[in-house]
Structure formats: C-alpha cells, structure tokens
Design a protein around this motif. Structure first.
Motif, short mmCIF file in Angstrom:
data_model
loop_
_atom_site.label_atom_id
_atom_site.label_comp_id
_atom_site.label_asym_id
_atom_site.label_seq_id
_atom_site.Cartn_x
_atom_site.Cartn_y
_atom_site.Cartn_z
N VAL A 188 33.54 -25.09 16.95
CA VAL A 188 32.69 -25.55 15.85
C VAL A 188 31.94 -24.35 15.27
CG1 VAL A 188 30.69 -26.96 15.22
CG2 VAL A 188 32.40 -27.88 16.76
N VAL A 189 31.76 -24.36 13.94
CA VAL A 189 30.92 -23.37 13.26
C VAL A 189 29.70 -24.10 12.69
CG1 VAL A 189 30.75 -21.74 11.35
CG2 VAL A 189 32.86 -21.88 12.68
N ILE A 190 28.51 -23.63 13.06
CA ILE A 190 27.27 -24.16 12.49
C ILE A 190 26.78 -23.19 11.44
CG2 ILE A 190 24.88 -24.82 12.94
CD1 ILE A 190 25.67 -25.53 15.78
N VAL A 191 26.63 -23.66 10.20
CA VAL A 191 26.14 -22.84 9.10
C VAL A 191 24.81 -23.41 8.65
CG1 VAL A 191 26.63 -21.93 6.80
CG2 VAL A 191 28.51 -22.40 8.36
N GLY A 192 23.74 -22.60 8.66
CA GLY A 192 22.47 -23.17 8.23
C GLY A 192 21.30 -22.23 8.41
N ARG A 193 20.13 -22.83 8.25
CA ARG A 193 18.86 -22.13 8.38
C ARG A 193 17.75 -23.16 8.51
NH1 ARG A 193 15.83 -19.48 3.87
NH2 ARG A 193 14.16 -20.58 4.99
N GLY A 194 16.52 -22.67 8.73
CA GLY A 194 15.38 -23.57 8.83
C GLY A 194 14.90 -24.02 7.46
N GLY A 195 13.79 -24.74 7.45
CA GLY A 195 13.28 -25.30 6.20
C GLY A 195 12.69 -24.26 5.27
N GLY A 196 12.40 -24.68 4.04
CA GLY A 196 11.82 -23.81 3.02
C GLY A 196 11.83 -24.49 1.68
N SER A 197 11.40 -23.77 0.65
CA SER A 197 11.41 -24.31 -0.71
C SER A 197 12.84 -24.36 -1.23
CB SER A 197 10.56 -23.43 -1.62
OG SER A 197 11.14 -22.14 -1.72
N ILE A 198 13.01 -24.98 -2.39
CA ILE A 198 14.35 -25.06 -2.98
C ILE A 198 14.87 -23.67 -3.28
CG2 ILE A 198 13.42 -25.37 -5.32
CD1 ILE A 198 15.86 -27.15 -5.87
N GLU A 199 13.96 -22.75 -3.65
CA GLU A 199 14.40 -21.38 -3.91
C GLU A 199 14.86 -20.71 -2.62
OE1 GLU A 199 11.56 -22.65 -4.93
OE2 GLU A 199 11.67 -22.62 -7.13
N ASP A 200 14.16 -20.98 -1.50
CA ASP A 200 14.55 -20.38 -0.22
C ASP A 200 15.92 -20.88 0.24
OD1 ASP A 200 12.15 -19.04 -0.15
OD2 ASP A 200 11.14 -20.58 1.06
N LEU A 201 16.21 -22.15 -0.06
CA LEU A 201 17.48 -22.76 0.39
C LEU A 201 18.61 -22.56 -0.60
CD1 LEU A 201 16.14 -26.21 1.68
CD2 LEU A 201 16.29 -24.05 2.92
N TRP A 202 18.33 -21.87 -1.71
CA TRP A 202 19.29 -21.87 -2.81
C TRP A 202 20.62 -21.19 -2.47
CZ3 TRP A 202 19.43 -25.03 -6.56
CH2 TRP A 202 20.32 -24.83 -7.62
N ALA A 203 20.63 -20.29 -1.51
CA ALA A 203 21.90 -19.63 -1.14
C ALA A 203 22.94 -20.65 -0.71
CB ALA A 203 21.66 -18.63 -0.01
N PHE A 204 22.49 -21.78 -0.15
CA PHE A 204 23.43 -22.80 0.32
C PHE A 204 23.81 -23.79 -0.79
CE2 PHE A 204 21.20 -21.13 3.94
CZ PHE A 204 22.21 -20.93 4.86
N ASN A 205 23.31 -23.54 -2.01
CA ASN A 205 23.74 -24.28 -3.20
C ASN A 205 24.64 -23.42 -4.07
OD1 ASN A 205 22.35 -26.71 -2.69
ND2 ASN A 205 20.43 -25.77 -3.38
N ASP A 206 24.98 -22.22 -3.59
CA ASP A 206 25.85 -21.32 -4.35
C ASP A 206 27.29 -21.84 -4.33
OD1 ASP A 206 26.16 -18.39 -5.49
OD2 ASP A 206 27.78 -18.70 -4.04
N GLU A 207 27.96 -21.74 -5.47
CA GLU A 207 29.33 -22.27 -5.57
C GLU A 207 30.28 -21.53 -4.64
OE1 GLU A 207 32.85 -23.15 -8.89
OE2 GLU A 207 30.87 -22.40 -9.52
N GLY A 208 30.13 -20.21 -4.53
CA GLY A 208 30.99 -19.44 -3.64
C GLY A 208 30.82 -19.84 -2.19
N VAL A 209 29.58 -20.06 -1.77
CA VAL A 209 29.31 -20.50 -0.39
C VAL A 209 29.92 -21.87 -0.16
CG1 VAL A 209 27.51 -21.16 1.23
CG2 VAL A 209 27.24 -19.10 -0.16
N ALA A 210 29.76 -22.77 -1.13
CA ALA A 210 30.31 -24.12 -0.98
C ALA A 210 31.83 -24.09 -0.82
CB ALA A 210 29.92 -24.97 -2.19
#
Length: 468
Positions: free
Chosen positions: A210-232
C-alpha cells in the motif's frame, strides 16, 4: 470668428493641442489618479488569441470597460474565466492611445461569490469526473493483509509521526518506508508526481502492498498541492494501491477522489491497515475454531464407531487359536486322504500285474519288452535320418540364398547407390542431380558422396576412365 481663433492660437492666448498630446495628457491623469483599482463586473466578449493574452469587456447594467490580462499574469488565475461570469478584478487603469480607449490591465481576478481556489477545485473535479478517474470500477482493492507500507509525505510533519504511532499496534507487524517530499508550496506538486513516478518504476523490485499519500491539516492553500491536476493523475495511475490521507475529516481534495481509498486523516489511514490485519486474525481465529470443532466432532464419531466394532469383535487370541485348531484338523484329514489314495493306487498296480502274469506269463512279458526296445531303437534311427536329411537340404538352401544375395554381388566390387534425402534406389544416372548427396553401400561399410558430374551411358564412363 475664424480670424479671431487663428490669431489667438498664434499668440498663445488659446493653447492648441494635438490629438496625441491630448491623449497623452488624459492617460497621465488617469494613470496618476487611478494607479490601482478593484472593480467588479460581468465578463463578455472574452477572447484569447495566439499571443496568449486574454482580452475581454467588464460590464454592468449601465457601463462597460475594456480589460486585458497579459500572458505572464494568467498562470496566477486559478480558474477558467468565461463569458457571463461575475468577477472581481484588481489592476491599473491605462489608456490605449492608438484608439483613444481606456482599459484596465488586470493583475488579479477571482470569481465573485466563490473563491478562486474553490472555483479551480470544482472545475478540475468536474473535468476528472467526466474522464472517469473517480469511477470505483477502475480503482484497485487494498490487500487483505498489508504488511509493507510506503508513505509519501513530509519527513518532518505530524502525519508521519501519527502513521508510525498507529502502525506500531499492527498485530502482524508492518514495515514502513518513507519517501520524503514537500507537501505545500510551489514545488510540492512536482515532487509528489516525481515520487509516484519513481514508485511505478520500482514497484516490481520492492514488495510494497500500500502507498499512503498525504499530510496533516491546514488551510485550503496549504492543502492545495493535493488538488493539483498532475498529482491527481499520478495518484490515479499509481500501480500500487493508494490511500489518500490529506488534512482533517472535513477536508476533501482531488487526490481523495482519484485514490483507491480515502482516509479522513493520516491517522485513519494507518488505522485502516491495522484494522485489516485484525480482521484477518479474527477471521483466521473463527476458521481455526470451526476446524477444531469439526475435528473433535469427527474424532468422537470415529471413537464411537471403534467402540461399537470392538464390542462386536471377538478376542483376537481366541480367533487365532480357533483357526489353528481348524488348520490342524484339515492337515490330518488331508494326510489321511493322500495316504489312502496312494495305498489304493498300489493295490490297483499289484492287481494289474497279477492279471498280466496270468494272461501272458513271464515269457511273453519278456518278449513284449524286447519288442518294445526294438521299436524304440528303430524310432531313434528314423528321427536321426530325418534330421540329417533336413540339415543337408537346409545347407543347400543357404548356399543358394547366399548366391542370390545382393551382398554377394557387392563382394565382387559392385555397389548399391541410394539418394540420401529419401533412400530411393538409383538405377540410372538421370535419377540424381549434380550437387545432390547419395549413399554408397559397399561389401564392407559405405560412403556418403556428393555428385560432382553426371555421365549418361556406360561407354562415356569407360571413356572418361581411359582419359584419366
């Protein structure tokens, strides 16, 4: 009147401006008076030519203004502007002198009533949904008992500490590999994509479950890397089953929708793995209990059957003794029967001898014995003569066969030639081609030859021998 105007302009009483001068003066006043402004309105007449600049008109119910967003500024706009969209723009006022039109040069643009990040999120979510990246059918199931975990996150964040803390309680134990990346900022999406590409390239060499991809909490700007199209797209294309664990329970990212499994938090991702191991152990325990119960029941059945059969069986020693007595009795009866049979045959022989003596007397018996001896000797002589005649005929036949045998001819210097490819017997030179292989059988051994030349007729062959 015209004379007065011309005179006034000549002596400077009335300042006379050219169109360019007037336009420059208006531009100076506008740009000084309105260096930067916030303005809201509806987009219309949007167009993006090959230059990459974006041209449109901002309007409301009573007025409109031209607007331009240059190519270098467009990447900062996180959504796709469209005609009819209400937006808020920040920029500076400028006068386009060739046409005498004033315009706003846009530096910042956001949808009115909806943040730019949220608008970009919804737009990408809709796009990937239409492509089928959210479909459950394309997602990979998690292993029943994952033991080798790869974590893609920051090495200094709270997420990796929470994951390791929970995984310590895994009943079957796990091995954890950390693939360190930045999880926020401009370089974060590229690092996450590169990490997942590395996973795909090395998946066969390492036993990751299994691969776990993630991070802890933060603002929408802090989490924005995981809303990137390339990452998705990278997470969706990962060959190892993925768990997205970004932020808190109320946070949703595009990565959550494309991953094979979504965990509300990094802690919950680790709990999913621990829970699967516990479920496997519980299931194994239930199976074990069922097997033990079945085996005990089966043993009871065989024990009851054994007890029942033991009661039906007699003492083995008594059975052996009975069989031994039976065999002894049978042996005695057979001996008596054989002895009686022999005695009866002896009496019959004696009776026959007595009858012969009475019928023929001793002299005739001796005469019959001599006659029987003569017949026996005559029979032996006849058999010897027959065997001798047969041997002579056999030798003659053997001699005739040897004379007719083709091998007898070979002893006189002749040979038998066959084609190597199919074993065909060759009688004429025309039956073989130049370059073809032939087998030559001699009186002793043979040869495998290649035909170099073909001579038609015995005379030509004889002439060739003479010339050589």
């Amino acid at each position: 009147m015209m004379d007065f105007i011309e005179a006034a302009t000549k002596d400077g009483t009335i300042p006379l401006l050219t169109v360019s001068e007037l336009t420059r003066e208006i531009a100076r006043v506008l740009e000084n008076e309105f260096p930067f402004v916030w303005v809201t309105g509806e987009i219309s007449n949007l167009r993006i030519p090959s230059s990459g600049h974006m041209y449109f008109t901002l309007k409301d119910q009573f007025a409109q203004i031209r607007a331009v967003c240059f190519r270098g500024t467009r990447p900062a706009i996180r959504f796709s502007p469209k005609d009819g969209m209400e937006v808020i723009c920040f920029g500076r006022i400028s006068l386009y002198q060739p046409r005498g039109e004033y315009q706003i040069i846009v530096e910042i643009m956001e949808p009115r009533g909806l943040g730019a990040l949220q608008a970009a999120f919804e737009e990408l979510k809709k796009k990937l949904f239409q492509e089928g990246l959210f479909d459950e059918a394309r997602k990979k199931p998690l292993p029943l008992c994952p033991k080798h975990i790869l974590v893609v996150t920051s090495p200094t964040g709270a997420a990796i500490r929470d994951i390791l803390r929970i995984l310590k309680s895994a009943p079957l134990g796990v091995s954890v590999t950390l693939l360190p990346v930045q999880v926020q900022g401009e370089v974060a999406p590229a690092e996450i994509v590169k990490a997942i590409e590395w996973i795909n390239e090395n998946a066969r060499a390492f036993p990751w479950d299994v691969v776990i991809v993630g991070r802890g909490g933060g603002s929408i700007e802090d989490l924005w890397a995981f809303n990137d199209e390339g990452v998705a797209r990278a997470v969706a294309g990962c060959v190892v089953p993925t768990i997205s664990a970004v932020g808190h329970e109320i946070d949703y990212t595009i990565c959550d929708f494309v991953a094979d499994c979504r965990a509300p938090t990094p802690t919950a991702a680790a709990e999913i793995i621990v829970k699967r191991q516990k479920e496997i152990l519980e299931k194994a325990g239930r199976i074990q209990a069922t097997l033990i119960t079945s085996i005990l029941h089966l043993l009871d059945r065989y024990k009851n059957r054994l007890d029942f059969n033991r009661k039906r069986l007699r003492d083995p020693q008594r059975w052996v003794d009975d069989k031994r007595l039976y065999l002894d009795d049978r042996q005695e009866r057979i001996i008596r029967a054989v002895k009686g049979l022999i005695e009866g045959k002896q009496r019959t022989r004696e009776l026959l001898e007595a009858k012969l003596m009475i019928a023929f007397g001793p002299q005739k018996i001796e005469e019959k014995k001599r006659r029987l001896g003569d017949l026996y000797r005559e029979l032996n002589r006849g058999i010897a003569n027959v065997l001798k005649d047969g041997s002579v005929r056999l030798k003659k036949a053997e001699t005739s066969l040897r004379m007719l045998s083709p091998y007898r001819v070979l002893e006189r210097g002749y040979a038998i030639v066959t084609r190597s490819s199919d074993g065909t017997l060759l009688k004429e030179a025309s039956g073989v081609e130049v370059g073809e292989e032939v087998n030559v059988l001699l009186a002793s051994g043979g040869l495998r030859c290649t035909v170099n030349e073909r001579l038609e007729g015995v005379e030509k062959f004889d002439d060739r021998e003479k010339t050589q």
